[in-house]
Each structure stands twice: as structure tokens, then as C-alpha cells.
Design a protein around this motif. Structure first.
Motif, PDB file in Angstrom:
ATOM      1  N   GLY A 199       0.810  -1.214   0.000  1.00 54.25           N
ATOM      2  CA  GLY A 199       0.000   0.000   0.000  1.00 54.25           C
ATOM      3  C   GLY A 199       0.842   1.261   0.000  1.00 54.25           C
ATOM      4  N   ALA A 200       2.149   1.110  -0.179  1.00 54.82           N
ATOM      5  CA  ALA A 200       3.014   2.297  -0.248  1.00 54.82           C
ATOM      6  C   ALA A 200       2.654   3.172  -1.435  1.00 54.82           C
ATOM      7  CB  ALA A 200       4.483   1.870  -0.340  1.00 54.82           C
ATOM      8  N   LEU A 201       2.292   2.513  -2.536  1.00 56.22           N
ATOM      9  CA  LEU A 201       1.825   3.248  -3.713  1.00 56.22           C
ATOM     10  C   LEU A 201       0.307   3.354  -3.641  1.00 56.22           C
ATOM     11  CD1 LEU A 201       3.957   1.602  -6.548  1.00 56.22           C
ATOM     12  CD2 LEU A 201       4.132   3.979  -5.772  1.00 56.22           C
ATOM     13  N   GLN A 202      -0.178   4.538  -3.901  1.00 58.84           N
ATOM     14  CA  GLN A 202      -1.616   4.769  -3.952  1.00 58.84           C
ATOM     15  C   GLN A 202      -1.905   5.599  -5.192  1.00 58.84           C
ATOM     16  OE1 GLN A 202      -4.009   3.795  -1.566  1.00 58.84           O
ATOM     17  NE2 GLN A 202      -2.427   2.669  -0.472  1.00 58.84           N
ATOM     18  N   VAL A 203      -3.078   5.425  -5.751  1.00 62.21           N
ATOM     19  CA  VAL A 203      -3.431   6.178  -6.941  1.00 62.21           C
ATOM     20  C   VAL A 203      -4.805   6.796  -6.763  1.00 62.21           C
ATOM     21  CG1 VAL A 203      -4.479   4.202  -8.143  1.00 62.21           C
ATOM     22  CG2 VAL A 203      -3.461   6.052  -9.463  1.00 62.21           C
ATOM     23  N   SER A 204      -4.966   7.969  -7.366  1.00 60.90           N
ATOM     24  CA  SER A 204      -6.307   8.546  -7.407  1.00 60.90           C
ATOM     25  C   SER A 204      -6.458   9.293  -8.717  1.00 60.90           C
ATOM     26  CB  SER A 204      -6.552   9.472  -6.216  1.00 60.90           C
ATOM     27  OG  SER A 204      -5.675  10.570  -6.264  1.00 60.90           O
ATOM     28  N   LEU A 205      -7.680   9.409  -9.156  1.00 62.99           N
ATOM     29  CA  LEU A 205      -7.991  10.117 -10.390  1.00 62.99           C
ATOM     30  C   LEU A 205      -8.772  11.371 -10.042  1.00 62.99           C
ATOM     31  CD1 LEU A 205      -9.034   7.007 -12.487  1.00 62.99           C
ATOM     32  CD2 LEU A 205      -6.991   8.390 -12.805  1.00 62.99           C
ATOM     33  N   ALA A 206      -8.429  12.476 -10.688  1.00 61.56           N
ATOM     34  CA  ALA A 206      -9.080  13.751 -10.382  1.00 61.56           C
ATOM     35  C   ALA A 206     -10.585  13.646 -10.534  1.00 61.56           C
ATOM     36  CB  ALA A 206      -8.538  14.846 -11.287  1.00 61.56           C
ATOM     37  N   SER A 207     -11.023  12.877 -11.534  1.00 61.70           N
ATOM     38  CA  SER A 207     -12.462  12.744 -11.765  1.00 61.70           C
ATOM     39  C   SER A 207     -13.155  12.104 -10.557  1.00 61.70           C
ATOM     40  CB  SER A 207     -12.727  11.905 -13.009  1.00 61.70           C
ATOM     41  OG  SER A 207     -12.015  10.689 -12.935  1.00 61.70           O
ATOM     42  N   ALA A 208     -12.424  11.230  -9.860  1.00 58.91           N
ATOM     43  CA  ALA A 208     -12.983  10.568  -8.689  1.00 58.91           C
ATOM     44  C   ALA A 208     -12.866  11.438  -7.434  1.00 58.91           C
ATOM     45  CB  ALA A 208     -12.279   9.236  -8.455  1.00 58.91           C
ATOM     46  N   ARG A 209     -11.965  12.424  -7.479  1.00 60.80           N
ATOM     47  CA  ARG A 209     -11.760  13.283  -6.303  1.00 60.80           C
ATOM     48  C   ARG A 209     -12.778  14.407  -6.237  1.00 60.80           C
ATOM     49  NH1 ARG A 209      -6.251  12.562  -7.870  1.00 60.80           N
ATOM     50  NH2 ARG A 209      -6.134  14.592  -8.828  1.00 60.80           N
ATOM     51  N   LYS A 210     -13.379  14.735  -7.401  1.00 60.09           N
ATOM     52  CA  LYS A 210     -14.340  15.846  -7.403  1.00 60.09           C
ATOM     53  C   LYS A 210     -15.624  15.433  -6.670  1.00 60.09           C
ATOM     54  CE  LYS A 210     -12.550  17.837 -11.614  1.00 60.09           C
ATOM     55  NZ  LYS A 210     -12.561  17.683 -13.055  1.00 60.09           N
ATOM     56  N   PRO A 211     -16.265  16.393  -5.997  1.00 57.22           N
ATOM     57  CA  PRO A 211     -17.469  16.047  -5.249  1.00 57.22           C
ATOM     58  C   PRO A 211     -18.617  15.652  -6.166  1.00 57.22           C
ATOM     59  CG  PRO A 211     -17.043  18.425  -5.123  1.00 57.22           C
ATOM     60  CD  PRO A 211     -15.887  17.812  -5.858  1.00 57.22           C
TER      61      PRO A 211
END
Ligand code: SF4
Length: 76
Positions: free
Chosen positions: A64-76
Motif C-alpha cells: 500500500g506504499a503506492l496509492q493512486v487517485s484520479l481527479a475525476s474521482a476526487r471531485k465532489p
């Protein structure tokens, strides 16, 4: 104290790496050498593969040292 978490961003994609959590399994390096190369600085190059491939590989990080997120998923 400086936050040790490294953050790499390309477009919508954000990858973070927490060196305190990494178990040095090298799963990332073996799986996607064009993106994760510990001989280079910075060692994460998000230009090395498609967003989909990066996301797939990050999800295989066993610690779990690497994590990923997408801006589209971060928007409310
Ligand atoms: S796959 Fe995860 S635990 Fe293994 S070396 Fe890469 S960042 Fe570290």
C-alpha cells in the motif's frame, strides 16, 4: 518536519508513494519498469505507460506504499 510522502501528478492521475510503508518487494519495478525505475530520479515517471496501466500496477503494490487517485474521482 517534511512530509516524506512523494506525489506524482499527470493530468487526472495522481500517484503517491510513502517510503515508510514500502517493503521493497519490487513488484512495481518488475511489473512496469518504464514507470517505476529506482535507478532514476525521480523514480516514478508517469509518462512511461498509459493511465490504465499505471493504475493497474499501483493496485498490485502489496504494502500500500503506492496509492493512486484520479481527479475525476476526487471531485465532489
Ligand atoms: S510494489 Fe510497493 S512495496 Fe513493492 S517496492 Fe513498489 S512501492 Fe514498495
Amino acid at each position: 518536519m517534511k512530509d516524506p510522502v512523494q506525489r506524482y501528478v499527470k493530468g487526472d492521475l495522481a500517484v503517491t508513494f510513502d517510503p515508510r510503508v514500502c517493503t521493497h518487494s519490487a513488484v512495481c519495478v518488475r511489473g512496469l519498469y518504464d514507470v517505476f525505475d529506482v535507478a532514476k530520479r525521480p523514480w516514478v515517471n508517469l509518462d512511461g505507460a498509459s493511465e490504465e496501466r499505471v493504475v493497474e500496477q499501483v493496485k498490485r503494490c502489496p504494502s500500500g506504499a503506492l496509492q493512486v487517485s484520479l481527479a475525476s474521482a476526487r471531485k465532489p
